[in-house]
Design a protein around this motif. Structure first.
Motif, PDB file in Angstrom:
ATOM      1  N   ASN A   1      67.916  48.976  82.590  1.00 41.85           N
ATOM      2  CA  ASN A   1      66.465  49.128  82.559  1.00 41.85           C
ATOM      3  C   ASN A   1      65.929  48.810  81.158  1.00 41.85           C
ATOM      4  OD1 ASN A   1      63.866  49.928  83.169  1.00 41.85           O
ATOM      5  ND2 ASN A   1      64.361  52.103  83.422  1.00 41.85           N
TER       6      ASN A   1
ATOM      7  N   THR B   1      61.639  50.612  88.646  1.00 41.22           N
ATOM      8  CA  THR B   1      61.752  51.105  87.266  1.00 41.22           C
ATOM      9  C   THR B   1      60.699  50.424  86.400  1.00 41.22           C
ATOM     10  OG1 THR B   1      63.236  49.343  86.541  1.00 41.22           O
ATOM     11  CG2 THR B   1      64.277  51.293  87.504  1.00 41.22           C
TER      12      THR B   1
ATOM     13  N   THR C   1      66.509  56.747  85.989  1.00 38.57           N
ATOM     14  CA  THR C   1      66.331  56.068  87.269  1.00 38.57           C
ATOM     15  C   THR C   1      66.959  56.876  88.405  1.00 38.57           C
ATOM     16  OG1 THR C   1      66.443  53.978  86.088  1.00 38.57           O
ATOM     17  CG2 THR C   1      66.685  53.872  88.478  1.00 38.57           C
TER      18      THR C   1
END
Lengths: 773, 100
Positions: free
Chosen positions: A470, A501, A674
């Protein structure tokens, strides 16, 4: 060696049993619900935990294709039945309501559902177009220490061996790169000599920049259990922030940020001055070197650095250490001179088994490689190394930062088994195993992670595929890279993930991935332990394995012949392990891992190696050799003690920005949240980021507990509630903010300075100001 | 119940003392799961996170205030596993002061 090995082996077994026994009483606590659950129609399997680099063993109960329970695996040597909060909620991480189940393609501002064929056709088309127009270095893969070994291997093989670009980088560059360069420059080979048994066997533990109680809770428990059994055990926490770890340590040593470099040199200074070093060990196993100094901070685009190490003598090293007197370093670090002297003596105490443990405080450091080197120095000077119960150990943050990114070598400059693209023999060997022309693998590394996103911002990279990570929450100086990603002009971003995300929101294509036991996998943890799991449930909807995704791209780009597998996981493994054979990186055949609760490499003749470089444990060290740093051929199989100076951080607090900002993790959440962000219990316990601040600083500014403050650096601003007396306590002049909260992007404030040798950014130090919001 | 508990403890001890440090392990995950710890219960009341177990064990080590007994009082890093849960009731504040 003497009688050490046998005795310590027995002690290790006893310690292991004792640790487990603490959990044994817990077996009696089985609540009726669990007891019946374990007897019902549940199918049980094993896997390493999905989260950190500890690699705890987990038993997973599946009913009707769904995980219904997870338990700490009592047979797992890493955790012996224990898990932490995150591990206990593993059963819930896959079942968030917003799980991605279909490929999505951007149409203006909306993401539209598409078939896999549509998505892959679009992606392959963009790759081809960019390669044709701008060359292979215009496309990139940004992967992860959460990649399985197979996924990392396939990505590296496709990009380096197929497309012909070294544009492969993992997020592990942001967390472990300094550990790699530290190991490589000191020992000539990556990863630790010791293993987690040291936590049971040692009696003196120096923690440096590691909040183990929150970030490696199970390993911390092993150490605390050891202390319960052995009153000799002492835990010393060197830190810039008073944490839960500090609270449980026997001694908390607070120091000013960046002065760890000076402190370690001062400890070495005292060790030499008071003749506490092991002269024979130094003579037999150590050389001294000094490299370039004033090496910069990687703040400019396309920053390049190459060290120029020179051999020096012991006398020159002594002369180098001369200025680092306890009195001088006391002024710099705020650690009293007396404490420095005492701790140097503790480090060198011959009756003690001394370990150093560190995490991101060392690695995320603009002198990360140096500070790793300096920790090894102290162990090498005192010969507190390569013995059961006394070793330096770098703790890993991701489940396969070691197994995948480091061992498979998914960095721009690396190939499997510690090989590098710069070396023609290494390229030759990789090409032979991959069945390609050696000329295909470019000899020059391209970009480290930060530079990769700088290149995307500049437009030098057009197409990037992000897997299992991410970056648009986790990169430093985040605003620049978030804006850069959406600049248009041919830029095309693919993100494979399991949930929406802060990175998928910037993607042109989002691919739904399988996670953890929804696919077959292998991870390698921080003690060189490789662990395997089988697929135990199906991924939801149309979600697919990242390995399949990468191979699908390969096929569509015409590189399908690189992946001629019918059982990809097993065949990749058997191909991959050819790299390490005979190199001290030997791995066992696939089947061995399906049965074992992991094996620590090198695995030779079916036997794992718990302690490396040492006779009696490591099959690469022959009888009579004692200790041999056999990976460092260039220095005649000796380790290197480095003369590395203290140099200041690139941005220090001043009149305008008077506070240090440090970022990091909390117990409940893992990285950018996440997965843990989808567990209601975890979100209830720790819903959002706060700004930890010292009550005296707050009082001076008229700020009350829980009041909102505006934090500003030269790069960004954020508003957060203050926490004056929470689990972690900031020291005066410092604040701390965790980075898990996707609603509060603290990394926008961070400086994207990095260690010139490792390329790893420093998330622990930049200057900010605080105002009432 | 007691018999089952004892049996479990015996099985557990037997396997712990023969714990293989470096050997091939068996593959009976179901029987392993049977004596493995399940998910630790969440904490349904406000508490002080002292990181040394003292606050928690004041009741969970003694049964004070009707608190369920901890089956593993040697584990003192309680909140490493027990997450703060929905607050259902307020515990009586301890009369004895714990050192933070």
């Amino acid at each position: 060696m003497g009688g050490l090995s046998r005795r310590d082996f027995l002690k290790a077994s006893a310690a292991a049993a004792a640790f487990a026994a603490a959990g044994a009483s817990a077996a009696a606590s089985l609540r009726p619900k669990d007891a019946s659950a374990s007897e019902g129609d549940i199918r049980w399997g094993k896997a390493p935990c999905r989260f950190c680099g500890t690699g705890c063993g987990v038993l997973i109960g599946v009913r009707d294709g769904r995980i219904v329970a997870t338990k700490g695996d009592p047979q797992a040597p890493v955790n012996k039945g224990l898990n932490c909060i995150k591990g206990y909620f593993l059963s819930k991480i896959l079942y968030g309501t917003d799980r991605l189940t279909k490929p999505l393609i951007r149409k203006g501002d909306t993401m539209v559902e598409a078939s896999w064929d549509e998505a892959m056709t679009l992606i392959a088309g963009k790759f081809k177009e960019s390669i044709d127009k701008h060359g292979p270095d215009s496309v990139a893969m940004y992967g992860s220490g959460q990649w399985t070994v197979f996924e990392g291997y396939a990505a590296s093989k496709l990009f380096k061996g197929g497309i012909g670009t070294n544009n492969v980088e993992p997020n592990a560059r942001l967390c472990m790169a300094s550990s790699v360069t530290g190991f490589m420059s000191t020992f000539g080979g990556d990863e630790p000599m010791g293993c987690f048994d040291d936590l049971d066997l040692g009696d003196t533990f120096f923690l440096w920049g590691a909040n183990m109680a929150e970030c490696h809770p199970v390993l911390f428990s092993r150490m605390i259990d050891n202390r319960l059994r052995n009153p000799q055990v002492k835990i010393i926490d060197f830190a810039t922030r008073y944490t839960r770890t500090s609270q449980m340590a026997d001694q908390y040593v607070k120091f000013n940020p960046q002065t760890d470099l000076a402190l370690l040199n001062a400890i070495a200074h005292v060790i030499i001055r008071d003749k506490l070093y092991d002269e024979q060990f130094i003579k037999d196993h150590v050389v001294f070197k000094r490299g370039k100094e004033n090496i910069g901070y990687g703040l400019e685009d396309k920053f390049k650095f190459a060290d120029e190490p020179k051999l020096i003598g012991f006398d020159e090293y002594k002369a180098f250490l001369k200025p680092y007197t306890p009195e001088y370093v006391a002024k710099l670090s705020s650690v009293p001179a007396k404490t420095i002297v005492e701790l140097a003596h503790l480090y060198a105490d011959k009756s003690r088994k001394v370990n150093s443990l560190w995490t991101m405080g060392f690695n995320q450091h603009t002198r990360g490689t140096w500070v790793n080197n300096l920790a090894y120095n102290v162990h090498l000077l005192t010969s507190k190394i390569c013995k059961p119960g006394e070793n330096p150990m770098s703790l890993t943050g991701q489940p396969s930062a070691c197994g995948t990114t480091r061992e498979v070598g998914t960095f721009t400059h690396r190939l499997p088994a510690d090989m590098v693209v710069m070396n023609p023999e290494h390229r030759e060997k990789a090409a032979r195993i991959w069945g390609i022309d050696p000329k295909k693998i470019p000899a020059k590394p391209t970009y480290n992670a930060t530079e990769m996103f700088r290149a995307l911002d500049r437009g030098d990279i057009k197409v990037v595929w992000i897997q299992v990570t991410n970056p648009f929450q986790s990169l430093p100086n985040l605003s620049r890279y978030r804006k850069g990603a959406r600049k248009g002009d041919g830029r095309f971003i693919v993100v494979s993930d399991i949930y929406p995300t802060r990175s998928t929101e910037l993607a042109d294509v989002i691919l739904p991935s399988a996670c953890w036991i929804e696919k077959e996998g292998m991870f390698g943890n921080a003690e060189r332990r490789t662990q395997h799991w089988f697929k135990q449930i199906d991924p939801p909807g149309e979600a697919r394995n990242d390995l399949w995704q990468t191979i699908e791209l390969a096929k569509r780009l015409g590189y399908g012949s690189l992946f001629p597998y019918t059982y990809p996981e097993k065949e990749i493994w058997e191909e991959y392990r050819k790299f390490g054979e005979g190199q001290g990186k030997d791995l066992a055949p696939y089947e061995s891992y399906t049965k074992a609760r992991g094996l620590c490499w090198p695995v030779v003749n079916g036997k794992e190696t718990t302690y490396r470089y040492v006779e009696g444990f490591d099959p690469y060290v022959k009888a009579g050799e004692g200790i041999k740093f056999y990976k460092n051929k260039a220095d005649h199989y000796k380790a290197v003690v480095w003369a590395r100076p203290y140099e200041p951080a690139p941005e220090v607090p001043d009149r305008h920005y008077p506070f240090w900002l440090c970022t990091g993790r909390v117990l409940e959440h893992w990285h950018t949240g996440t997965m843990t962000g989808r567990v209601p219990e975890i979100m209830r316990a720790n819903p959002s980021a706060v700004c930890e601040m010292h009550p005296v600083d707050a009082g001076r500014l008229g700020i009350k507990d829980h009041q909102k403050v505006k934090i500003t650096s030269r790069r960004g601003t954020i508003i957060l509630p203050v926490n004056l007396n929470g689990r972690g306590k900031a020291e005066k002049g410092n604040i701390f903010v965790a980075f898990f909260d996707e609603g509060k992007l603290i990394n926008e404030l961070c400086l994207d300075a990095y260690c010139p040798i490792s390329g790893e950014p420093d998330y622990k130090k930049c200057a900010v100001k605080i105002e009432k919001a | 119940m007691n018999v089952a508990v004892c049996l479990l403890a015996v099985v557990a001890c037997a396997s712990f003392f023969s714990f293989p440090v470096q050997a091939e392990e068996r593959e009976d995950y179901e029987s392993d799961a049977r004596y493995a710890e399940g998910q630790p219960p969440a904490i349904p009341h406000p508490f002080r996170d002292t990181a040394d177990g003292k606050y928690c064990l004041r009741c969970h080590g003694t049964g004070l205030n009707g608190a369920p007994l901890s089956p593993h009082p040697v584990r003192i890093t309680c909140t490493e596993c027990h997450v703060k849960g929905e607050i259902k009731k307020h515990t009586r504040e301890n009369k004895i002061k714990t050192k933070d």
